[in-house]
Motif scaffolding. Structure first.
Motif, PDB file in Angstrom:
ATOM      1  N   SER A  99       0.850  -1.183   0.000  1.00 31.00           N
ATOM      2  CA  SER A  99       0.000   0.000   0.000  1.00 31.00           C
ATOM      3  C   SER A  99       0.892   1.241   0.000  1.00 31.00           C
ATOM      4  CB  SER A  99      -0.894  -0.028   1.244  1.00 31.00           C
ATOM      5  OG  SER A  99      -1.732   1.086   1.275  1.00 31.00           O
ATOM      6  N   TRP A 100       0.611   2.164  -0.897  1.00 30.97           N
ATOM      7  CA  TRP A 100       1.384   3.397  -1.026  1.00 30.97           C
ATOM      8  C   TRP A 100       1.319   4.188   0.279  1.00 30.97           C
ATOM      9  CZ3 TRP A 100      -0.451   8.446  -0.699  1.00 30.97           C
ATOM     10  CH2 TRP A 100       0.418   9.450  -1.122  1.00 30.97           C
ATOM     11  N   THR A 101       2.471   4.716   0.724  1.00 26.64           N
ATOM     12  CA  THR A 101       2.494   5.552   1.930  1.00 26.64           C
ATOM     13  C   THR A 101       3.054   6.950   1.673  1.00 26.64           C
ATOM     14  OG1 THR A 101       4.647   4.667   2.628  1.00 26.64           O
ATOM     15  CG2 THR A 101       2.666   3.591   3.522  1.00 26.64           C
ATOM     16  N   GLY A 102       3.748   7.165   0.554  1.00 25.98           N
ATOM     17  CA  GLY A 102       4.267   8.498   0.293  1.00 25.98           C
ATOM     18  C   GLY A 102       5.100   8.589  -0.965  1.00 25.98           C
ATOM     19  N   GLY A 103       5.350   9.820  -1.383  1.00 24.72           N
ATOM     20  CA  GLY A 103       6.153  10.084  -2.567  1.00 24.72           C
ATOM     21  C   GLY A 103       5.297  10.139  -3.821  1.00 24.72           C
ATOM     22  N   GLU A 104       5.826  10.788  -4.828  1.00 25.15           N
ATOM     23  CA  GLU A 104       5.152  10.839  -6.126  1.00 25.15           C
ATOM     24  C   GLU A 104       5.955  10.014  -7.112  1.00 25.15           C
ATOM     25  OE1 GLU A 104       2.142  11.935  -6.619  1.00 25.15           O
ATOM     26  OE2 GLU A 104       2.093  12.578  -4.522  1.00 25.15           O
ATOM     27  N   ALA A 105       5.312   9.064  -7.736  1.00 22.64           N
ATOM     28  CA  ALA A 105       5.995   8.147  -8.646  1.00 22.64           C
ATOM     29  C   ALA A 105       6.638   8.897  -9.814  1.00 22.64           C
ATOM     30  CB  ALA A 105       5.021   7.099  -9.167  1.00 22.64           C
ATOM     31  N   ALA A 106       7.896   8.552 -10.073  1.00 24.05           N
ATOM     32  CA  ALA A 106       8.640   9.149 -11.172  1.00 24.05           C
ATOM     33  C   ALA A 106       9.636   8.127 -11.707  1.00 24.05           C
ATOM     34  CB  ALA A 106       9.389  10.388 -10.687  1.00 24.05           C
ATOM     35  N   ALA A 107       9.977   8.253 -12.956  1.00 27.86           N
ATOM     36  CA  ALA A 107      10.988   7.388 -13.561  1.00 27.86           C
ATOM     37  C   ALA A 107      12.355   7.891 -13.133  1.00 27.86           C
ATOM     38  CB  ALA A 107      10.851   7.397 -15.074  1.00 27.86           C
ATOM     39  N   VAL A 142      -4.569  -6.725  -0.733  1.00 29.63           N
ATOM     40  CA  VAL A 142      -4.814  -5.337  -0.329  1.00 29.63           C
ATOM     41  C   VAL A 142      -6.274  -5.175   0.100  1.00 29.63           C
ATOM     42  CG1 VAL A 142      -4.923  -2.947  -1.182  1.00 29.63           C
ATOM     43  CG2 VAL A 142      -2.931  -4.370  -1.677  1.00 29.63           C
ATOM     44  N   GLY A 143      -7.190  -5.783  -0.623  1.00 26.14           N
ATOM     45  CA  GLY A 143      -8.604  -5.726  -0.266  1.00 26.14           C
ATOM     46  C   GLY A 143      -8.881  -6.390   1.071  1.00 26.14           C
ATOM     47  N   GLN A 144      -8.256  -7.539   1.317  1.00 25.94           N
ATOM     48  CA  GLN A 144      -8.422  -8.226   2.606  1.00 25.94           C
ATOM     49  C   GLN A 144      -7.888  -7.370   3.752  1.00 25.94           C
ATOM     50  OE1 GLN A 144      -6.458 -12.003   2.219  1.00 25.94           O
ATOM     51  NE2 GLN A 144      -7.889 -12.737   0.665  1.00 25.94           N
ATOM     52  N   GLU A 145      -6.765  -6.723   3.528  1.00 26.77           N
ATOM     53  CA  GLU A 145      -6.175  -5.851   4.551  1.00 26.77           C
ATOM     54  C   GLU A 145      -7.100  -4.682   4.858  1.00 26.77           C
ATOM     55  OE1 GLU A 145      -3.271  -4.186   7.216  1.00 26.77           O
ATOM     56  OE2 GLU A 145      -3.716  -6.202   6.485  1.00 26.77           O
ATOM     57  N   ARG A 146      -7.703  -4.102   3.832  1.00 27.18           N
ATOM     58  CA  ARG A 146      -8.619  -2.978   4.018  1.00 27.18           C
ATOM     59  C   ARG A 146      -9.826  -3.420   4.854  1.00 27.18           C
ATOM     60  NH1 ARG A 146     -10.199  -2.033  -1.005  1.00 27.18           N
ATOM     61  NH2 ARG A 146      -8.112  -1.341  -1.524  1.00 27.18           N
ATOM     62  N   VAL A 147     -10.366  -4.600   4.575  1.00 23.97           N
ATOM     63  CA  VAL A 147     -11.499  -5.117   5.340  1.00 23.97           C
ATOM     64  C   VAL A 147     -11.103  -5.339   6.796  1.00 23.97           C
ATOM     65  CG1 VAL A 147     -13.013  -7.130   5.628  1.00 23.97           C
ATOM     66  CG2 VAL A 147     -12.681  -6.112   3.355  1.00 23.97           C
ATOM     67  N   ARG A 148      -9.918  -5.917   7.030  1.00 28.23           N
ATOM     68  CA  ARG A 148      -9.435  -6.131   8.408  1.00 28.23           C
ATOM     69  C   ARG A 148      -9.333  -4.806   9.162  1.00 28.23           C
ATOM     70  NH1 ARG A 148      -6.295 -10.386   6.320  1.00 28.23           N
ATOM     71  NH2 ARG A 148      -4.577  -9.019   5.790  1.00 28.23           N
ATOM     72  N   GLN A 149      -8.783  -3.797   8.508  1.00 29.38           N
ATOM     73  CA  GLN A 149      -8.633  -2.487   9.151  1.00 29.38           C
ATOM     74  C   GLN A 149      -9.988  -1.864   9.471  1.00 29.38           C
ATOM     75  OE1 GLN A 149      -6.097  -0.219   6.547  1.00 29.38           O
ATOM     76  NE2 GLN A 149      -4.235  -1.127   7.376  1.00 29.38           N
ATOM     77  N   GLU A 150     -10.948  -2.023   8.575  1.00 24.96           N
ATOM     78  CA  GLU A 150     -12.287  -1.476   8.814  1.00 24.96           C
ATOM     79  C   GLU A 150     -12.966  -2.201   9.968  1.00 24.96           C
ATOM     80  OE1 GLU A 150     -14.234  -1.709   5.022  1.00 24.96           O
ATOM     81  OE2 GLU A 150     -13.047  -0.058   4.195  1.00 24.96           O
ATOM     82  N   ASN A 151     -12.734  -3.500  10.118  1.00 23.09           N
ATOM     83  CA  ASN A 151     -13.334  -4.273  11.197  1.00 23.09           C
ATOM     84  C   ASN A 151     -12.730  -3.927  12.550  1.00 23.09           C
ATOM     85  OD1 ASN A 151     -15.131  -5.597   9.536  1.00 23.09           O
ATOM     86  ND2 ASN A 151     -13.773  -7.339   9.201  1.00 23.09           N
TER      87      ASN A 151
END
Length: 153
Positions: A99-107, A142-151
């Protein structure tokens, strides 16, 4: 002693990460061989004494300038290229969901372009073997992690 990337005497271990931000996954186009101009997850070789997860996070920072949190293991891919002389390249790539936590993606390094894409529509661009399946598994984690966090809330 560093093993040669061409005609190695053993497979080379690499790590990558399928990083998600706002439902999209980050892909990078490789700037040089092997697989120049092919889209893939940012990643690279694991250094001696470095964990797979640490290598994936380091490569994200070095190649595309972002930080992420590893959620889980999404699978592996093998790249084996042969020619008349034998095994020209052999990489085993451990891929993680993140899961993205920071920075702007660049080449930045070894990358010619980056793009946040809908994981269901990776498009007509050339991709590394097995990429769609690894991205799908990572998206599930990532979806499973999001559900765990919401619970927990």
């Amino acid at each position: 002693m560093t093993a040669s990337r061409l005609y190695p005497d053993r497979p080379l271990l690499a790590a990558s990460a399928a990083v998600f931000r706002d439902g999209r996954v980050l892909l990078a186009s490789r700037a040089r061989p092997p697989m120049e101009a092919v889209w893939s997850l940012p990643g690279g070789l694991v250094e001696l004494g470095e964990s797979l997860e640490a290598a994936a996070l380091r490569e994200l920072a070095e190649e595309v300038g972002i930080s992420a949190r590893i959620i889980g293991f999404a699978g592996h891919a093998e790249v084996i290229e042969r020619d008349e002389s034998g095994v020209k390249r052999h990489f085993v790539v451990a891929a993680f969901a993140a899961s993205w936590t920071g920075g702007e993606a660049a080449a930045i390094a070894e990358v010619s372009a980056v793009e946040w894409l809908d994981p269901a529509c990776l498009g007509e661009r050339p991709t590394t073997p097995g990429l769609a399946a690894i991205v799908a598994r990572a998206q599930g984690l990532v979806g499973q992690e999001r559900v765990r966090q919401e619970n927990v809330r």
